[in-house]
Design an enzyme around this catalytic site. Structure first.
Site, short mmCIF file in Angstrom:
data_model
loop_
_atom_site.label_atom_id
_atom_site.label_comp_id
_atom_site.label_asym_id
_atom_site.label_seq_id
_atom_site.Cartn_x
_atom_site.Cartn_y
_atom_site.Cartn_z
N HIS A 137 -1.68 -5.00 1.43
CA HIS A 137 -2.94 -6.33 0.46
C HIS A 137 -3.41 -7.38 0.89
O HIS A 137 -2.23 -7.83 -0.47
CB HIS A 137 -3.85 -5.21 0.20
CG HIS A 137 -5.10 -6.47 -0.50
ND1 HIS A 137 -6.55 -6.15 0.03
CD2 HIS A 137 -5.45 -7.04 -1.49
CE1 HIS A 137 -7.02 -7.30 -0.68
NE2 HIS A 137 -6.90 -7.98 -1.90
N GLU A 148 -9.80 -10.29 -7.74
CA GLU A 148 -8.71 -8.71 -7.74
C GLU A 148 -7.85 -8.89 -8.80
O GLU A 148 -7.42 -8.04 -9.07
CB GLU A 148 -8.58 -8.53 -6.22
CG GLU A 148 -9.57 -8.54 -4.77
CD GLU A 148 -8.80 -8.63 -3.88
OE1 GLU A 148 -7.75 -9.09 -3.37
OE2 GLU A 148 -9.80 -8.67 -2.78
N LYS A 171 0.75 -1.57 -0.01
CA LYS A 171 0.05 0.30 -0.17
C LYS A 171 1.20 1.57 -0.03
O LYS A 171 2.37 1.42 -0.31
CB LYS A 171 -0.52 -0.18 1.18
CG LYS A 171 -1.93 -1.48 1.26
CD LYS A 171 -2.87 -0.93 2.55
CE LYS A 171 -3.88 -2.45 2.62
NZ LYS A 171 -4.84 -2.67 3.71
N TYR A 207 -12.28 -2.37 -3.52
CA TYR A 207 -12.86 -2.40 -1.81
C TYR A 207 -14.55 -2.52 -2.48
O TYR A 207 -14.82 -2.08 -1.00
CB TYR A 207 -12.45 -1.22 -1.14
CG TYR A 207 -10.88 -1.14 -0.71
CD1 TYR A 207 -11.07 -2.98 -0.13
CD2 TYR A 207 -10.20 -0.74 -1.55
CE1 TYR A 207 -10.04 -3.19 0.21
CE2 TYR A 207 -8.98 -0.69 -0.60
CZ TYR A 207 -7.95 -1.85 -0.52
OH TYR A 207 -7.47 -2.42 0.38
N ASN A 240 -1.59 -0.37 6.92
CA ASN A 240 -1.05 -1.35 7.81
C ASN A 240 -0.17 -2.06 6.26
O ASN A 240 -0.67 -3.30 6.59
CB ASN A 240 -2.31 -2.75 8.06
CG ASN A 240 -3.32 -2.63 7.06
OD1 ASN A 240 -3.68 -1.93 5.81
ND2 ASN A 240 -4.26 -3.60 7.38
P1 DAT Z 1 -8.07 -6.84 5.23
O1 DAT Z 1 -7.38 -5.31 5.09
O2 DAT Z 1 -6.68 -7.28 6.49
O3 DAT Z 1 -8.32 -7.87 4.30
P2 DAT Z 1 -10.45 -5.14 5.29
O4 DAT Z 1 -11.11 -6.38 4.19
O5 DAT Z 1 -11.79 -6.24 6.81
O6 DAT Z 1 -8.79 -5.99 6.10
O7 DAT Z 1 -9.84 -4.02 5.37
C1 DAT Z 1 -9.36 -3.02 4.63
C2 DAT Z 1 -9.27 -2.05 4.53
O8 DAT Z 1 -9.73 -1.15 5.87
C3 DAT Z 1 -7.84 -3.20 6.34
O9 DAT Z 1 -6.93 -3.13 5.80
C4 DAT Z 1 -7.16 -1.21 6.83
C5 DAT Z 1 -8.62 -1.01 6.43
N1 DAT Z 1 -10.01 -1.13 7.45
C6 DAT Z 1 -10.15 -2.17 8.31
N2 DAT Z 1 -11.03 -2.45 9.08
C7 DAT Z 1 -10.91 -0.57 9.60
C8 DAT Z 1 -11.60 -0.21 10.58
N3 DAT Z 1 -11.92 -0.51 11.91
N4 DAT Z 1 -11.20 0.81 11.22
C9 DAT Z 1 -10.18 1.64 10.17
N5 DAT Z 1 -9.49 1.38 9.47
C10 DAT Z 1 -9.99 -0.50 8.96
MG MG Z 2 -8.99 -7.51 3.55
#
Ligand code: DAT
Ligand code: MG
Length: 142
Positions: free
Chosen positions: A123, A134, A13, A53, A120
């Site tokens: 991805h 994707e 990212k 997303y 973080n």
């Molecule tokens: P991941 O990347 O672990 O698959 P995800 O698909 O649930 O997580 O969410 C996509 C991204 O959005 C994630 O990497 C960071 C952000 N994110 C997810 N949940 C969040 C939250 N509760 N607060 C802030 N950012 C969040």
């Molecule tokens: Mg995800």
């Protein structure tokens, strides 16, 4: 019967890319034993991100997430290897970088910056269906 090697879509990212952590992420992928099938540096468009997303549309962190992900270049990577989808998710660690275990990419290299969206580093696709979808978004030629 045919065996197809599994593929996953990994993104370094904008936070990871701008901090110069692309090599470190790729090093961990390769050290684990997965191979790199495709690699590109690109600044994502909001349209690409809306597709990528789609499952998060309407959530409170969605707009901040699209703003963040379109803020600069990412490294888009297709990795390959038996069970690499699950394996890369284990390498990445938990979504929340504060809770992500040391030893994981997010646990070792990420932190909470107190923003509306978690930054973080990486991805990784979460299922075979997500990976296929994707990879089609980031590498339509594959
Ligand atoms: P991941 O990347 O672990 O698959 P995800 O698909 O649930 O997580 O969410 C996509 C991204 O959005 C994630 O990497 C960071 C952000 N994110 C997810 N949940 C969040 C939250 N509760 N607060 C802030 N950012 C969040
Ligand atoms: Mg995800």
């Amino acid at each position: 019967m045919t065996t197809q090697t599994e593929r996953s879509l990994v993104l370094v990212k904008p936070d990871g890319f701008s901090r110069g952590l692309t090599g470190e992420v790729l090093r961990r992928v390769e050290a684990k034993g997965y191979t790199i099938a495709a690699l590109a540096v690109t600044t994502p468009t909001r349209k690409q991100l809306a597709e990528h997303y789609a499952e998060h549309e309407g959530k409170p962190f969605y707009e901040p997430l699209v703003d963040f992900m379109s803020s600069g270049p990412v490294a888009a990577v297709v990795i390959e290897g038996h069970r690499c989808i699950e394996g890369f998710r284990a390498l990445a660690g938990a979504t929340d970088p504060t809770a992500a275990l040391p030893g994981t990419i997010r646990g070792d290299l990420g932190r909470d910056w107190g923003l509306k969206v978690q930054q973080n580093i990486v991805h990784g696709s979460d299922s075979a269906d997500s990976a296929t979808r994707e990879i089609g978004i980031w590498f339509p030629e594959l």
